[in-house]
Motif scaffolding. Structure first.
Motif, short mmCIF file in Angstrom:
data_model
loop_
_atom_site.label_atom_id
_atom_site.label_comp_id
_atom_site.label_asym_id
_atom_site.label_seq_id
_atom_site.Cartn_x
_atom_site.Cartn_y
_atom_site.Cartn_z
N LEU A 1 0.92 -1.33 0.09
CA LEU A 1 -0.12 0.09 0.02
C LEU A 1 0.83 1.10 0.26
CD1 LEU A 1 -2.99 -0.99 2.62
CD2 LEU A 1 -2.71 -1.17 -0.06
N GLN A 2 2.14 1.03 0.01
CA GLN A 2 3.09 2.38 0.22
C GLN A 2 3.62 2.44 -1.21
OE1 GLN A 2 5.46 0.58 3.34
NE2 GLN A 2 4.77 2.40 4.67
N ARG A 3 4.29 3.66 -1.35
CA ARG A 3 4.85 4.15 -2.54
C ARG A 3 5.97 4.83 -1.99
NH1 ARG A 3 2.39 8.73 -6.25
NH2 ARG A 3 1.19 9.87 -4.50
N PHE A 4 7.14 5.41 -2.84
CA PHE A 4 8.27 6.17 -2.31
C PHE A 4 8.12 7.89 -2.76
CE2 PHE A 4 10.56 2.10 -2.50
CZ PHE A 4 11.15 2.15 -0.93
N MET A 5 8.66 8.56 -1.99
CA MET A 5 8.63 9.72 -2.30
C MET A 5 10.01 10.15 -2.33
SD MET A 5 6.99 13.29 -0.59
CE MET A 5 7.65 12.66 1.13
N VAL B 1 5.79 6.15 1.72
CA VAL B 1 4.61 6.99 2.04
C VAL B 1 3.28 6.28 1.83
CG1 VAL B 1 5.72 9.15 1.99
CG2 VAL B 1 4.50 8.12 0.06
N LYS B 2 2.39 6.29 2.59
CA LYS B 2 0.78 5.70 2.19
C LYS B 2 0.06 6.98 1.92
CE LYS B 2 -0.48 2.58 5.04
NZ LYS B 2 -1.21 1.85 6.20
N ASP B 3 -0.57 6.56 0.67
CA ASP B 3 -1.39 7.90 0.29
C ASP B 3 -2.65 8.04 1.25
OD1 ASP B 3 -0.06 8.77 -2.02
OD2 ASP B 3 -0.60 6.71 -2.91
N PRO B 4 -3.21 9.16 0.91
CA PRO B 4 -4.49 9.42 2.00
C PRO B 4 -5.58 8.84 1.35
CG PRO B 4 -3.17 11.53 1.20
CD PRO B 4 -2.62 10.39 0.53
N GLU C 1 -9.60 3.72 4.89
CA GLU C 1 -9.85 2.14 5.06
C GLU C 1 -9.14 1.57 6.18
OE1 GLU C 1 -10.18 -1.92 2.26
OE2 GLU C 1 -9.86 0.15 1.29
N HIS C 2 -7.90 2.01 6.02
CA HIS C 2 -6.68 1.30 6.67
C HIS C 2 -6.16 2.03 7.80
CE1 HIS C 2 -6.38 -2.03 3.70
NE2 HIS C 2 -6.39 -1.16 2.63
N GLY C 3 -6.37 3.40 7.73
CA GLY C 3 -6.05 4.31 8.60
C GLY C 3 -4.35 4.48 8.77
N CYS C 4 -4.19 5.53 9.73
CA CYS C 4 -2.63 5.85 9.63
C CYS C 4 -2.55 5.69 11.26
CB CYS C 4 -2.44 7.32 9.20
SG CYS C 4 -0.64 7.78 9.40
N LYS C 5 -1.87 4.74 11.68
CA LYS C 5 -1.64 4.08 12.98
C LYS C 5 0.11 4.71 13.33
CE LYS C 5 -4.30 -0.10 12.81
NZ LYS C 5 -3.92 -1.39 12.97
N GLU C 6 0.52 5.64 12.38
CA GLU C 6 1.96 6.21 12.59
C GLU C 6 1.72 7.61 12.60
OE1 GLU C 6 5.38 3.47 11.64
OE2 GLU C 6 3.89 2.59 10.54
N PHE C 7 2.33 8.13 11.72
CA PHE C 7 2.33 9.79 11.65
C PHE C 7 1.86 10.22 10.47
CE2 PHE C 7 4.64 13.82 10.66
CZ PHE C 7 4.07 14.35 11.45
N PHE D 1 0.33 12.47 3.81
CA PHE D 1 0.82 11.24 3.80
C PHE D 1 1.26 10.60 5.15
CE2 PHE D 1 2.87 12.88 -0.21
CZ PHE D 1 2.02 12.15 -1.15
N CYS D 2 1.00 9.42 5.27
CA CYS D 2 1.45 8.51 6.32
C CYS D 2 2.71 7.77 6.39
CB CYS D 2 0.18 7.55 6.52
SG CYS D 2 0.40 6.77 8.26
N VAL D 3 3.54 8.34 7.18
CA VAL D 3 4.96 7.88 7.29
C VAL D 3 5.21 7.10 8.40
CG1 VAL D 3 5.69 9.49 5.69
CG2 VAL D 3 5.79 9.74 8.22
#
Length: 263
Positions: free
Chosen positions: A42-46, A118-121, A126-132, A139-141
């Motif tokens: 579910l992540q990609r790179f920035m 990063v995880k896209d908004p 659906e999956h939420g951002c459990k980190e930052f 973005f969720c990192v």
């Protein structure tokens, strides 16, 4: 960059990471390819540059995928600046970097590349951002990337010392004051020790001279106090009735003394 391009069996392995900083400092005769992979599909790179100053004969190719076969997403050389490039995003959870340099360059040539998974908004409801969650693009990192001195969000929100990392900014100032206080105390202690050493060295010759004078006085009889009356003078040891003459003192015989008396 040179350490990642060494020829060993891990060179062709995909390197999984949440975020990192890739440095290049004027490597020469380099032709290497490195591939990074996110931990989640579910992540990609920035990617964004803190420094980008390449030689005109050097090229950094960025590929959106696990191989350096398709046309590159970016071909960076001396004509590119970090402001012009901005942030680069991959569509997949892989990014491949190919860096080619010649045998000439200066110490100023190189780059500093920040890579962040990063995880896209769109996946967050659906999956939420459990980190930052970054501030601008949301973005969720990884939470491990916050307060580490590197701008992984490309907007500074993960290094916000006022809201997110107050102990980081305050700790630095506090540590600075503690270091200054410790240095001042150590300097003051050294000054006190030096003054004490100088004082002891100055008193030592005076003390030895005083003791030497006391020993001389005691040896010649001056150490005993004589009475103030003239008739009570201290009698020094020796035979004062028959003092020594020019030839030295010799005990006189009684007969000679009577003969001299009759004459």
């Amino acid at each position: 960059m040179d350490s990642l391009c060494k020829d060993h069996f891990l060179q062709r392995q995909y390197r999984k990471l949440d975020g990192g900083v890739l440095w290049s400092r004027n490597e020469r005769n380099l032709d290497c390819t490195v591939t990074f992979q996110t931990h989640s599909i579910l992540q990609r790179f920035m990617l964004h540059f803190d420094l980008l100053q390449l030689d005109c004969n050097d090229h950094l190719y960025v590929y959106d995928g696990a191989h350096a076969t398709a046309p590159p997403k970016a071909d960076l050389s001396c004509r590119n600046t970090k402001q012009q490039v901005g942030a680069l995003f991959t569509r997949s959870n892989f990014v491949t970097l190919k860096y080619v340099t010649d045998n000439w360059g200066t110490d100023a040539n190189g780059f500093k590349l920040v890579i962040t998974a990063v995880k896209d908004p769109i996946f967050l409801p659906e999956h939420g951002c459990k980190e930052f969650r970054c501030k601008q693009r949301e973005f969720c990192v990884s939470a491990d990337l916050t307060c580490d001195g590197v701008d992984h969000c490309a907007d500074g929100s993960d290094e916000d010392t006022a809201a997110l990392c107050p102990e980081t900014g305050g700790g630095s100032a506090g540590e600075a004051w503690v270091a200054i206080a410790a240095g001042s105390a150590a300097l003051l202690l050294l000054i006190v020790v030096a003054l004490l050493c100088c004082y002891c060295r100055r008193r030592a010759p005076n003390r030895r001279t005083h003791l030497h004078l006391e020993q001389m006085a005691s040896s010649n009889g001056a150490g005993t106090k004589a009475p103030c009356s003239p008739g009570s003078a201290t009698r020094l040891p020796g035979n004062w009735a028959h003092p020594a003459g020019p030839r030295g003192y010799r005990a006189a015989r009684p007969g000679r003394l009577r003969a001299r008396a009759q004459r």
